[in-house]
Design a protein around this motif. Sequence first.
Motif, PDB file in Angstrom:
ATOM      1  N   PHE A  15       0.817  -1.216   0.000  1.00  6.62           N
ATOM      2  CA  PHE A  15       0.000   0.000   0.000  1.00  6.62           C
ATOM      3  C   PHE A  15       0.853   1.270   0.000  1.00  6.62           C
ATOM      4  CE2 PHE A  15      -4.617  -0.626   0.532  1.00  6.62           C
ATOM      5  CZ  PHE A  15      -4.654  -2.016   0.499  1.00  6.62           C
ATOM      6  N   THR A  16       2.016   1.207   0.599  1.00  3.62           N
ATOM      7  CA  THR A  16       2.709   2.468   0.858  1.00  3.62           C
ATOM      8  C   THR A  16       3.996   2.669   0.077  1.00  3.62           C
ATOM      9  OG1 THR A  16       3.779   1.373   2.719  1.00  3.62           O
ATOM     10  CG2 THR A  16       1.854   2.714   3.211  1.00  3.62           C
ATOM     11  N   LYS A  17       4.666   1.589  -0.272  1.00  2.67           N
ATOM     12  CA  LYS A  17       5.991   1.752  -0.869  1.00  2.67           C
ATOM     13  C   LYS A  17       5.917   1.754  -2.390  1.00  2.67           C
ATOM     14  CE  LYS A  17       9.436   1.398   2.371  1.00  2.67           C
ATOM     15  NZ  LYS A  17       8.579   1.529   3.520  1.00  2.67           N
ATOM     16  N   PRO A  18       6.409   2.839  -2.998  1.00  3.16           N
ATOM     17  CA  PRO A  18       6.443   2.853  -4.461  1.00  3.16           C
ATOM     18  C   PRO A  18       7.389   1.764  -4.964  1.00  3.16           C
ATOM     19  CG  PRO A  18       7.506   4.811  -3.533  1.00  3.16           C
ATOM     20  CD  PRO A  18       6.914   4.060  -2.398  1.00  3.16           C
TER      21      PRO A  18
ATOM     22  N   ALA B  83      -5.815  21.025  -3.940  1.00  2.20           N
ATOM     23  CA  ALA B  83      -5.841  21.666  -2.614  1.00  2.20           C
ATOM     24  C   ALA B  83      -7.177  21.443  -1.916  1.00  2.20           C
ATOM     25  CB  ALA B  83      -5.566  23.152  -2.754  1.00  2.20           C
ATOM     26  N   HIS B  84      -8.239  21.355  -2.704  1.00  4.05           N
ATOM     27  CA  HIS B  84      -9.575  21.210  -2.109  1.00  4.05           C
ATOM     28  C   HIS B  84     -10.208  19.883  -2.473  1.00  4.05           C
ATOM     29  CE1 HIS B  84      -9.061  25.226  -0.798  1.00  4.05           C
ATOM     30  NE2 HIS B  84      -8.723  25.571  -2.023  1.00  4.05           N
ATOM     31  N   SER B  85      -9.392  18.844  -2.462  1.00  9.90           N
ATOM     32  CA  SER B  85      -9.911  17.499  -2.648  1.00  9.90           C
ATOM     33  C   SER B  85     -10.035  16.839  -1.287  1.00  9.90           C
ATOM     34  CB  SER B  85      -8.953  16.682  -3.517  1.00  9.90           C
ATOM     35  OG  SER B  85      -8.824  17.300  -4.768  1.00  9.90           O
ATOM     36  N   VAL B  86     -10.425  15.586  -1.313  1.00 13.97           N
ATOM     37  CA  VAL B  86     -10.532  14.833  -0.076  1.00 13.97           C
ATOM     38  C   VAL B  86      -9.327  13.893  -0.020  1.00 13.97           C
ATOM     39  CG1 VAL B  86     -11.964  13.210   1.192  1.00 13.97           C
ATOM     40  CG2 VAL B  86     -13.029  14.941  -0.264  1.00 13.97           C
ATOM     41  N   ASN B  87      -8.660  13.873   1.114  1.00 15.49           N
ATOM     42  CA  ASN B  87      -7.495  13.007   1.244  1.00 15.49           C
ATOM     43  C   ASN B  87      -7.942  11.588   1.596  1.00 15.49           C
ATOM     44  OD1 ASN B  87      -5.115  11.731   1.801  1.00 15.49           O
ATOM     45  ND2 ASN B  87      -4.246  13.421   2.998  1.00 15.49           N
ATOM     46  N   THR B  88      -8.355  10.847   0.587  1.00 16.70           N
ATOM     47  CA  THR B  88      -8.899   9.501   0.836  1.00 16.70           C
ATOM     48  C   THR B  88      -7.804   8.533   1.292  1.00 16.70           C
ATOM     49  OG1 THR B  88      -8.575   8.890  -1.487  1.00 16.70           O
ATOM     50  CG2 THR B  88     -10.734   9.715  -0.875  1.00 16.70           C
ATOM     51  N   TYR B  89      -6.577   8.918   1.100  1.00 14.57           N
ATOM     52  CA  TYR B  89      -5.455   8.081   1.481  1.00 14.57           C
ATOM     53  C   TYR B  89      -5.204   8.148   2.991  1.00 14.57           C
ATOM     54  CZ  TYR B  89      -0.832   5.941   0.791  1.00 14.57           C
ATOM     55  OH  TYR B  89       0.253   5.107   0.808  1.00 14.57           O
ATOM     56  N   GLY B  95     -14.778   7.793   6.836  1.00 12.07           N
ATOM     57  CA  GLY B  95     -16.212   8.046   6.718  1.00 12.07           C
ATOM     58  C   GLY B  95     -16.864   7.393   5.523  1.00 12.07           C
ATOM     59  N   HIS B  96     -16.084   7.016   4.539  1.00 18.33           N
ATOM     60  CA  HIS B  96     -16.700   6.406   3.367  1.00 18.33           C
ATOM     61  C   HIS B  96     -15.909   5.188   2.931  1.00 18.33           C
ATOM     62  CE1 HIS B  96     -20.101   8.939   2.716  1.00 18.33           C
ATOM     63  NE2 HIS B  96     -19.378  10.040   2.785  1.00 18.33           N
ATOM     64  N   MET B  97     -16.352   4.611   1.842  1.00 22.37           N
ATOM     65  CA  MET B  97     -15.788   3.328   1.432  1.00 22.37           C
ATOM     66  C   MET B  97     -14.524   3.456   0.590  1.00 22.37           C
ATOM     67  SD  MET B  97     -19.397   1.504   0.798  1.00 22.37           S
ATOM     68  CE  MET B  97     -20.359   0.858   2.182  1.00 22.37           C
ATOM     69  N   THR B  98     -14.118   4.693   0.286  1.00 16.17           N
ATOM     70  CA  THR B  98     -12.887   4.890  -0.479  1.00 16.17           C
ATOM     71  C   THR B  98     -11.736   5.071   0.503  1.00 16.17           C
ATOM     72  OG1 THR B  98     -14.054   6.982  -0.872  1.00 16.17           O
ATOM     73  CG2 THR B  98     -13.281   5.793  -2.784  1.00 16.17           C
ATOM     74  N   SER B  99     -10.640   4.382   0.226  1.00 20.27           N
ATOM     75  CA  SER B  99      -9.519   4.441   1.172  1.00 20.27           C
ATOM     76  C   SER B  99      -8.200   4.450   0.406  1.00 20.27           C
ATOM     77  CB  SER B  99      -9.573   3.228   2.110  1.00 20.27           C
ATOM     78  OG  SER B  99      -8.805   2.161   1.595  1.00 20.27           O
ATOM     79  N   ALA B 100      -7.120   4.321   1.150  1.00 20.38           N
ATOM     80  CA  ALA B 100      -5.806   4.179   0.509  1.00 20.38           C
ATOM     81  C   ALA B 100      -5.833   2.974  -0.420  1.00 20.38           C
ATOM     82  CB  ALA B 100      -4.736   3.994   1.571  1.00 20.38           C
ATOM     83  N   LEU B 101      -5.039   3.040  -1.480  1.00 20.92           N
ATOM     84  CA  LEU B 101      -4.974   1.951  -2.454  1.00 20.92           C
ATOM     85  C   LEU B 101      -3.550   1.400  -2.499  1.00 20.92           C
ATOM     86  CD1 LEU B 101      -6.813   3.680  -5.434  1.00 20.92           C
ATOM     87  CD2 LEU B 101      -7.788   2.072  -3.789  1.00 20.92           C
ATOM     88  N   PRO B 102      -3.408   0.144  -2.899  1.00 16.53           N
ATOM     89  CA  PRO B 102      -2.065  -0.379  -3.106  1.00 16.53           C
ATOM     90  C   PRO B 102      -1.334   0.482  -4.129  1.00 16.53           C
ATOM     91  CG  PRO B 102      -3.675  -2.148  -3.234  1.00 16.53           C
ATOM     92  CD  PRO B 102      -4.442  -0.859  -3.181  1.00 16.53           C
ATOM     93  N   TYR B 103      -0.055   0.640  -3.909  1.00 19.37           N
ATOM     94  CA  TYR B 103       0.716   1.558  -4.725  1.00 19.37           C
ATOM     95  C   TYR B 103       0.736   1.204  -6.212  1.00 19.37           C
ATOM     96  CZ  TYR B 103       4.130   4.510  -6.614  1.00 19.37           C
ATOM     97  OH  TYR B 103       4.730   5.428  -7.412  1.00 19.37           O
ATOM     98  N   PHE B 104       0.730  -0.113  -6.522  1.00 19.70           N
ATOM     99  CA  PHE B 104       0.920  -0.505  -7.926  1.00 19.70           C
ATOM    100  C   PHE B 104      -0.176   0.012  -8.848  1.00 19.70           C
ATOM    101  CE2 PHE B 104      -1.169  -4.132  -5.786  1.00 19.70           C
ATOM    102  CZ  PHE B 104      -2.283  -4.304  -6.588  1.00 19.70           C
ATOM    103  N   HIS B 105      -1.314   0.440  -8.278  1.00 17.99           N
ATOM    104  CA  HIS B 105      -2.376   0.970  -9.139  1.00 17.99           C
ATOM    105  C   HIS B 105      -1.964   2.261  -9.845  1.00 17.99           C
ATOM    106  CE1 HIS B 105      -5.346  -1.988  -8.395  1.00 17.99           C
ATOM    107  NE2 HIS B 105      -5.392  -1.780  -7.104  1.00 17.99           N
ATOM    108  N   LEU B 106      -1.015   2.993  -9.272  1.00  9.92           N
ATOM    109  CA  LEU B 106      -0.616   4.258  -9.905  1.00  9.92           C
ATOM    110  C   LEU B 106       0.064   4.023 -11.254  1.00  9.92           C
ATOM    111  CD1 LEU B 106       0.581   6.200  -6.741  1.00  9.92           C
ATOM    112  CD2 LEU B 106      -1.521   6.567  -8.014  1.00  9.92           C
TER     113      LEU B 106
END
Lengths: 543, 543
Positions: A15-18, B83-89, B95-106
């Motif tokens: 999740f965290t390491k590039p 600047a005015h987004s939501v830091n889902t990470y 509060g919602h179902m969106t969270s941090a994602l595994p890095y490889f998705h980038l």
Amino acid sequence: MSKAEVSMSHLIRVFTKPEQLNSKLAQIEQHISDNLADFLSQHVVAKKTSLEEIEKDFASAAIPEIPEFVSTHAETLLEKLVAHSVNTYSPRFIGHMTSALPYFHLPLAKLMVGLNQNLVKIETSKAFTPLERQVLGIMHKLVYGQDETFYEQYLHSAKHSLGAFCSGGTVANMTALWVARNNLLGPRPGFSGVARAGLAAAYRHYDIDGVGVLSSRRGHYSLGKAMDLLGMGRDEMVTIDCPSQTLSPEKALIAGREYAAQGKKLLAIVGIAGTTETGHVDPLDELADVANELGCWFHVDAAWGGATLFSERYRHKLKGIERADSITMDAHKQMYVPMGAGMALFKDPKDSNAVRHHAQYILREGSKDLGSTTLEGSRNGMAMLVYASLHILGRQGYELLINQSIEKARRYAEMIEEDPFFELITQPTLSILTYRVVPPGVHDLLANASQQTQQRIYDLLNQLVVSVQKRQREAGKSFVSRTRLSTQTYSDKTITVFRVVLANPLTSDEDLRAILQEQATIAQETQAWQELQGLLLPHVKVS
Amino acid sequence: MSKAEVSMSHLIRVFTKPEQLNSKLAQIEQHISDNLADFLSQHVVAKKTSLEEIEKDFASAAIPEIPEFVSTHAETLLEKLVAHSVNTYSPRFIGHMTSALPYFHLPLAKLMVGLNQNLVKIETSKAFTPLERQVLGIMHKLVYGQDETFYEQYLHSAKHSLGAFCSGGTVANMTALWVARNNLLGPRPGFSGVARAGLAAAYRHYDIDGVGVLSSRRGHYSLGKAMDLLGMGRDEMVTIDCPSQTLSPEKALIAGREYAAQGKKLLAIVGIAGTTETGHVDPLDELADVANELGCWFHVDAAWGGATLFSERYRHKLKGIERADSITMDAHKQMYVPMGAGMALFKDPKDSNAVRHHAQYILREGSKDLGSTTLEGSRNGMAMLVYASLHILGRQGYELLINQSIEKARRYAEMIEEDPFFELITQPTLSILTYRVVPPGVHDLLANASQQTQQRIYDLLNQLVVSVQKRQREAGKSFVSRTRLSTQTYSDKTITVFRVVLANPLTSDEDLRAILQEQATIAQETQAWQELQGLLLPHVKVS
């Protein structure tokens, strides 16, 4: 990876390491960043030509049990997936509406996923919600050109909506017809409206026997799908033949009146601004008159052709679009945005209230959550890519792109007309054209042949196009698509034709000549060609 | 950029040349690559708290005329949007179902856009089509666990489909109910079926007066939206109250029979595997019996909870899901895939033929094009991200992630129960729970107060949650959501509660304690708290 390694700390790293600088996935990414064209031409090798062979790589439904290292999996993706993808970036891939994209979309896509906003509601999207509303406003202005006061009043109004962002043109067409249906069969004293009471009750209340949508035969297949989905039924599509490739206003008026005479109600006329198969534009202004005359909704499916409005030189081709009640546009077509950016636009900002819905935990009444009037729920931040394109290309940039596509299509049409091996079937109105390969001499033969021989020739010409298109695709250097059409010239026949979409700005005249050359070469190797030569032979002897 | 610079050669550069190493966009991308968390915490500053202020940055509908340089625009995106987004990470965004994602998705998102495939048809997706079919097969096996022969027969069959990929759970629910509707009211001698003839004709032919869908009050709002869209009408939702948060099979059976007694036909029972608001799982096995008894379709909305099936430890909580005719699952929820990856799965691979459609130029009969049975048309290659996740995390990786979420939710529930400032409202079945802030002494006060005072206290407690949730969100460090519920304890009241989704594996117990601490602090600064103290005061004096 062995089972022992599957630990929470391993997962946290995922999740965290590039990726490490030299990992396989990092290498892939670097290659894409450095030179996408090179990456694609190196990796999209397409050695497996049959789908069945590719399927062998994706044959099992077994759930992967043990985690794989990212780099191992990246190798798999390259070998199994990328190798057998379609090189949409290639200047010689001119068969569909997907083409090369501006480079900046690559880093922006990464930003989009990094932010991972959900545009269904402000709480999970914040600035993305006003941004999406602004994008819809800009597109609305492009079509309808209302004044500043109008947009000041409606752009960010909680009670109005200028349109709906969605995954593509199909959902946009569905959304538009859904809004139209719910407005036509809306609530009134003694009836709670179709949204609540359903279609059957609405038909009873309004005393109608069916609700139909009229379009030409060139209408997108999503219209029939929408008729099924929305419960009106596919058979209520009033489909008008169009040998000239555009919908005749006269025929539309007659058919609309006939439909009403059956005790049915015509919901909408759908005009097309750029048909999928030939790129023709219906006479929108006249169709707006017909819709007016028939008292029905006027929808324009401009999924592909809508971007022509950016061009001062060619926007006149869409004259009358500003009279449409709703419009479909796909930014992932001629706006060069990655796949997944459709829009339905509404002339009247109140219309989409006919599908407005609320829930307890989101989309509360009075909120500006975009999800209140969209068909879809959770959605990603694609609007950012449209926003960026609008600014980085600007109207002037889009104008250049649109103009060069249209003018390139004209040049390609000329090349075809000058080439004795080919027959242009439909002239490009915008930047789609159709043609076929016809061996020299066959037209003369056709003119003098018996009916039986004529039929055989028609069949062989159709087979010829099918074979050439398939073999050219499999050879992997170029791609044109094919479709079946009836035209004024061959009004009693449905013929098979090559279909070309000239979207990619990287496609040069040299590419086009090479594509024709390859087709001519392939054609002569086909059985259909040989057989046609056999039919020509006795004919030649006589003369 | 001045007008003179807007040339075709400039545009070609925009299409072909990657950002220069030190350009703003390249810097952004590098920062995302190096450390996404740092990028977000540095740039998501959220200084503007009111939406109206943010809207000012997106106020105009003017069409951008002159192209902007990419780097100039990248600055704009950072300032106005990121600047005015939501830091889902952020680990404290629960509060919602969106969270941090595994890095490889980038990097994979970049690959996806670089390839820009269109999954509607094989011609524009090649290996992506078999890949998507395989992903659907894996998910099908996860739920239904059929044997190898079954998947050999159906996974790549042109005449069958194990499911439909789509943008999200809403479209998946719509697709499932569309398939159910078209199967219920399908063709038979003398009737061409609802898809062709429409709903009103189908009701007449089958002699029914309405078609309904039954679910608990916790059913997702997309069900009502689907009823509207599909023409059955929102009023035909048979919604069962559920103070216990789950659908009672007994009540469902009674309500289903009553519905049929009105001359109507119950289309489907929708069981929920993880309600959006409280995360409860309906008794699926018993509901399958009820559906069987009533002779209707059984759909399970497992958009959020479906991934629990990866966990050997907890999959028993979804017992009976394998008896569902159709299932909704979102990979962008507990499968940690970026937004935009929904799926409808069908137990019987023939069922989706009820919505099959064809067109001349694509989706030809007999083709394996995925678009033949999907609600959407053009779609992007999201299936690749699900495929990669399934392999890189593996079942074991998902099991760990699911287990840690469920167990973390239990620990959070304990923290709440031990804290005198808070009241746990619903225990976590999976990893969602609800609670509220209640000042010490208020429960005693409530027990002895007049009805009028009780009502005032209820109102104040609701206001307290609203204020705390809003201020905490605006402070920007943490985010919980809120909803309104009725529960067994307060069966006559709808109360406002905090709602927490423990999805992010980066969320630590320390984060949870900090969130509670912040809420307690904020609560004491609210007017509702002060007023509650005022009500407590005389009470304290008496004792």
